[in-house]
Design a protein around this motif. Sequence first.
Motif, PDB file in Angstrom:
ATOM      1  N   SER A  75      37.568  38.290  36.469  1.00  0.00           N
ATOM      2  CA  SER A  75      37.468  36.898  36.011  1.00  0.00           C
ATOM      3  C   SER A  75      36.021  36.460  35.795  1.00  0.00           C
ATOM      4  O   SER A  75      35.778  35.361  35.314  1.00  0.00           O
ATOM      5  CB  SER A  75      38.135  35.970  37.037  1.00  0.00           C
ATOM      6  OG  SER A  75      37.542  36.130  38.324  1.00  0.00           O
ATOM      7  N   TRP A  76      35.073  37.339  36.159  1.00  0.00           N
ATOM      8  CA  TRP A  76      33.654  36.995  36.005  1.00  0.00           C
ATOM      9  C   TRP A  76      32.818  38.261  36.134  1.00  0.00           C
ATOM     10  O   TRP A  76      33.133  39.153  36.929  1.00  0.00           O
ATOM     11  CB  TRP A  76      33.243  35.992  37.086  1.00  0.00           C
ATOM     12  CG  TRP A  76      31.765  35.721  37.187  1.00  0.00           C
ATOM     13  CD1 TRP A  76      31.035  34.841  36.441  1.00  0.00           C
ATOM     14  CD2 TRP A  76      30.840  36.336  38.095  1.00  0.00           C
ATOM     15  NE1 TRP A  76      29.713  34.872  36.828  1.00  0.00           N
ATOM     16  CE2 TRP A  76      29.569  35.772  37.843  1.00  0.00           C
ATOM     17  CE3 TRP A  76      30.961  37.288  39.092  1.00  0.00           C
ATOM     18  CZ2 TRP A  76      28.432  36.142  38.551  1.00  0.00           C
ATOM     19  CZ3 TRP A  76      29.827  37.669  39.798  1.00  0.00           C
ATOM     20  CH2 TRP A  76      28.586  37.089  39.530  1.00  0.00           C
ATOM     21  N   ALA A  92      33.930  39.645  39.702  1.00  0.00           N
ATOM     22  CA  ALA A  92      34.969  39.039  40.532  1.00  0.00           C
ATOM     23  C   ALA A  92      36.331  39.506  40.052  1.00  0.00           C
ATOM     24  O   ALA A  92      36.560  39.662  38.841  1.00  0.00           O
ATOM     25  CB  ALA A  92      34.882  37.507  40.455  1.00  0.00           C
ATOM     26  N   GLY A  96      39.666  36.029  41.897  1.00  0.00           N
ATOM     27  CA  GLY A  96      38.409  35.587  42.482  1.00  0.00           C
ATOM     28  C   GLY A  96      38.253  35.875  43.957  1.00  0.00           C
ATOM     29  O   GLY A  96      37.203  35.573  44.541  1.00  0.00           O
ATOM     30  N   CYS A  99      35.511  40.979  45.309  1.00  0.00           N
ATOM     31  CA  CYS A  99      34.295  41.204  44.537  1.00  0.00           C
ATOM     32  C   CYS A  99      34.016  42.701  44.443  1.00  0.00           C
ATOM     33  O   CYS A  99      34.439  43.484  45.306  1.00  0.00           O
ATOM     34  CB  CYS A  99      33.094  40.528  45.195  1.00  0.00           C
ATOM     35  SG  CYS A  99      33.244  38.732  45.385  1.00  0.00           S
ATOM     36  N   ARG A 129      35.587  38.216  48.954  1.00  0.00           N
ATOM     37  CA  ARG A 129      34.583  37.271  48.472  1.00  0.00           C
ATOM     38  C   ARG A 129      33.916  36.499  49.604  1.00  0.00           C
ATOM     39  O   ARG A 129      32.712  36.202  49.545  1.00  0.00           O
ATOM     40  CB  ARG A 129      35.258  36.288  47.500  1.00  0.00           C
ATOM     41  CG  ARG A 129      34.323  35.244  46.916  1.00  0.00           C
ATOM     42  CD  ARG A 129      35.041  34.428  45.871  1.00  0.00           C
ATOM     43  NE  ARG A 129      34.194  33.376  45.317  1.00  0.00           N
ATOM     44  CZ  ARG A 129      34.560  32.569  44.334  1.00  0.00           C
ATOM     45  NH1 ARG A 129      35.765  32.713  43.782  1.00  0.00           N
ATOM     46  NH2 ARG A 129      33.745  31.641  43.888  1.00  0.00           N
ATOM     47  N   THR A 203      34.028  30.504  31.368  1.00  0.00           N
ATOM     48  CA  THR A 203      33.721  31.115  32.659  1.00  0.00           C
ATOM     49  C   THR A 203      32.326  30.693  33.115  1.00  0.00           C
ATOM     50  O   THR A 203      31.370  30.825  32.342  1.00  0.00           O
ATOM     51  CB  THR A 203      33.779  32.654  32.554  1.00  0.00           C
ATOM     52  OG1 THR A 203      35.113  33.049  32.208  1.00  0.00           O
ATOM     53  CG2 THR A 203      33.390  33.308  33.869  1.00  0.00           C
ATOM     54  N   ASN A 207      28.682  32.885  40.354  1.00  0.00           N
ATOM     55  CA  ASN A 207      29.852  33.144  41.178  1.00  0.00           C
ATOM     56  C   ASN A 207      29.379  33.644  42.529  1.00  0.00           C
ATOM     57  O   ASN A 207      28.313  34.279  42.636  1.00  0.00           O
ATOM     58  CB  ASN A 207      30.746  34.196  40.498  1.00  0.00           C
ATOM     59  CG  ASN A 207      32.075  34.383  41.198  1.00  0.00           C
ATOM     60  OD1 ASN A 207      32.154  34.987  42.266  1.00  0.00           O
ATOM     61  ND2 ASN A 207      33.139  33.879  40.567  1.00  0.00           N
ATOM     62  N   CYS A 209      30.309  36.059  44.150  1.00  0.00           N
ATOM     63  CA  CYS A 209      30.241  37.518  44.234  1.00  0.00           C
ATOM     64  C   CYS A 209      28.818  38.034  44.032  1.00  0.00           C
ATOM     65  O   CYS A 209      28.505  39.178  44.403  1.00  0.00           O
ATOM     66  CB  CYS A 209      31.168  38.152  43.199  1.00  0.00           C
ATOM     67  SG  CYS A 209      32.932  38.004  43.602  1.00  0.00           S
TER      68      CYS A 209
END
Length: 215
Positions: A75-76, A92, A96, A99, A129, A203, A207, A209
């Motif tokens: 997601s990231w 991520a 989420g 990580c 995470r 996005t 983050n 992570c």
Amino acid sequence: MKQHRAPAARDRDDAGFSLAEVVVTLSVMSVVMVVFTSAILQVYRTSAKSESISITQTQLQLAFQRFDRELRYASWIAQPGQVGTAWYVEYAGFDGSQCGQLRLETASNPDQDSPNDANGVLQWLTWPRATPPAPGTPGRTVASNLVTPDSTGPFERQTPTSPGTSGFTPDFQRLRVRVSAQVGDSVAEVDSTFTALNSSRNTPATNDCSNGRPS
């Protein structure tokens, strides 16, 4: 009276070889053996290097298949960067909560047999995470004998706001991984791009992570 005949040519040849002839023969044989042994050693070294390159490529291909499953639902993806002698990129998971991190350590290895051989090691690390790993936590070794293709590093994040390598603008974040397996003068480059299907143009750039990367 009994007469004695002169010795035949065949009888005279039974006298054997002179010392000079023996020395010349041994010298020629020594040169031939040196050339033959050198050729065998060169073939062995070339074969060993080719086998090392093949093993590293196989390791990377298998690892990239696993990365594809991991990063496909990410997601990231973080902006890659270098800290010390290592290159880092974090991502991520799809929800989420998990990580992951790819790390290429390029520090020199003083125990190497040859200073011309590559010594980069690609590692993979995952964590929940909420509990980032402590600095220096080792990851799973994916492959060794690696070098970065150029000064930009092995990782490249492509975002929906920046054109990809083929000129189009992607709808998702993408991660390009480029590494070269090298043993002596033998080099084989591996170049793969992974698409994070759970990312989008919205996005966030940051983050939690990213806490897995040492500062």
